[in-house]
Design a protein around this motif. Structure first.
Motif, short mmCIF file in Angstrom:
data_model
loop_
_atom_site.label_atom_id
_atom_site.label_comp_id
_atom_site.label_asym_id
_atom_site.label_seq_id
_atom_site.Cartn_x
_atom_site.Cartn_y
_atom_site.Cartn_z
N ALA A 21 76.18 83.48 49.62
CA ALA A 21 74.63 84.19 47.91
C ALA A 21 74.33 84.96 48.15
N ARG A 61 77.95 80.54 54.60
CA ARG A 61 77.25 80.74 53.18
C ARG A 61 76.03 81.27 52.75
N ARG A 108 70.53 81.69 47.00
CA ARG A 108 70.54 82.66 46.58
C ARG A 108 69.15 83.54 45.90
N GLU A 136 72.76 76.06 48.35
CA GLU A 136 73.28 77.78 47.68
C GLU A 136 72.08 78.30 46.88
#
Length: 412
Positions: free
Chosen positions: A200, A196, A271, A267
């Protein structure tokens, strides 16, 4: 550094240690009792040391062999200087080897610093370590560690060494590589978290690569470590109060990013977090910013991360509350939050910095904003001098208008 964002708050223990203390003085020692060693260990243990001879040249030969073994991925040869009798130090050295090779270390230079001195039968000698990950021609990051050596049966063996607080030296790392980003974490971190975070980070990198063109170009790769609770308080030395991540400059041209495991959640928020931290990587380029430039250092990172408006959405409610409570005197050139500052107040200061930098970008353009940042943060110019040179305006007038812009945004 990024403070924990509203909605993704992670309870983190503060580990406030002097940032200049790069090495932890943790000397790992081997037992000194003589034992039977495999012949291969002696064969790789350097030159024969004669009675009464200083073992400098033999130690240099061992270090040269270790350097070559690391770069050739030869684990047995690297560990040959650590006899089987020293299980603990061999285990630590093995973790170091495994982590560095997983990170694809490209330079690993071990050289002596001075002449060994003998105390109670043990030879002590500082060793200079130079390492980097970007390529065979990269500039090595320098470290200096203490080592202890003994001579048995005419051969030197490494009896102890000073362990650093670099992630690769304290933890066996699992590594994920993307096109622009390498993510690494301890084995306790789930693979899904690494994946994950890598996803990102890969999404964030192009945004920061674009900004990097105004600051000498992007780095060859972005290196990110994700820390569990134990690693968060032991990797490097940093003021991590209220932080979800931080960027640590190691030398001009080289920075690394440390992310708290608990902040790797949604997410979009991850990011935004990584875009902020990579903005520090490209705008600071491995240089430590002055404390007086905190508002500009953090404000420009928030500005870069605010492409989709996410950073401002996270900050704005806290800014409104901060202003309504009368805790802001209108100064845009804010310093870092004091120790013990409440999270919401810290978020508000980030938001004020973001709004002030956004005003500079909108009013003067990004090119002038980046030039202003470079003069203040990278070159140490005063706000007055930098404003006249980069913005073509007097700082008091710029600061007044930026403050009015902050208040207007908070009133919406």
């Amino acid at each position: 550094m990024t403070r924990s964002r509203t909605g993704t708050l992670v309870a983190l223990a503060a580990a406030v240690v002097a940032a200049a203390a790069i090495l932890t003085a943790q000397l790992v020692t081997l037992g000194s009792a003589p034992t039977a060693y495999a012949a291969v260990a002696f064969a790789r243990a350097g030159n024969v040391v004669k009675a009464g001879e200083n073992p400098l040249y033999a130690i240099q030969a061992v270090l040269k062999g270790q350097s070559a073994a690391m770069l050739h991925g030869d684990r047995d040869a690297y560990l040959a200087a650590f006899p089987d009798a020293g299980a603990e130090v061999r285990e630590r050295a093995g973790r170091r080897f495994d982590s560095l090779t997983a990170l694809a270390v490209r330079r690993w230079d071990l050289t002596t610093n001075g002449i060994p001195s003998q105390v109670n039968g043990v030879w002590r000698l500082p060793v200079a370590v130079g390492y980097c990950f970007d390529g065979p021609d990269c500039t090595p990051i320098p470290l200096l560690v203490d080592t202890e050596w003994t001579v048995e049966r005419g051969r030197v063996r490494l009896a102890g060494y000073e362990q650093t607080n670099r992630p690769w030296d304290t933890t066996k790392l699992t590594v994920r590589n993307g096109e622009r980003v390498t993510v690494a974490g301890p084995e306790s971190i789930d693979d899904t978290v690494l994946d994950r975070l890598l996803k990102a980070s890969e999404a964030a990198a192009p945004v920061d690569d674009r900004v990097a063109t105004s600051f000498g170009g992007p780095p060859p790769r972005y290196l990110v470590y994700v820390a569990g609770e134990q690693e968060w308080t032991s990797w490097y030395d940093s003021d991590t109060e209220n932080a979800a991540a931080y960027t640590i400059p190691l030398q001009p041209g080289t920075s690394e990013v440390i992310v708290a495991r608990g902040s790797v959640r949604g997410e979009a928020s991850v990011r935004t977090l990584m875009t902020h931290e990579f903005a520090h990587v490209v705008t600071l380029d491995g240089n430590r910013p002055p404390a007086a430039g905190w508002w500009l250092t953090e404000g420009i990172a928030e500005y870069v991360a605010n492409g989709d408006g996410g950073a401002l959405r996270d900050d704005l409610d806290s800014v409104r509350a901060y202003l309504e409570a009368g805790r802001w005197d209108g100064t845009v050139a804010l310093g870092p939050p004091a120790d013990g500052t409440k999270l919401e107040d810290a978020v508000a200061r980030y938001g004020i910095a973001l709004l002030a930098v956004t005003y500079l970008a909108q009013h003067f353009g990004e090119a002038r904003l980046f030039a202003f940042f470079t003069q203040v943060v990278r070159k140490g110019a005063t706000l007055d001098a930098a404003a006249r040179s980069a913005l073509g305006a007097d700082w008091p007038a710029v600061a007044r208008d930026a403050a009015a812009s902050v208040r207007a945004a908070a009133a919406q």
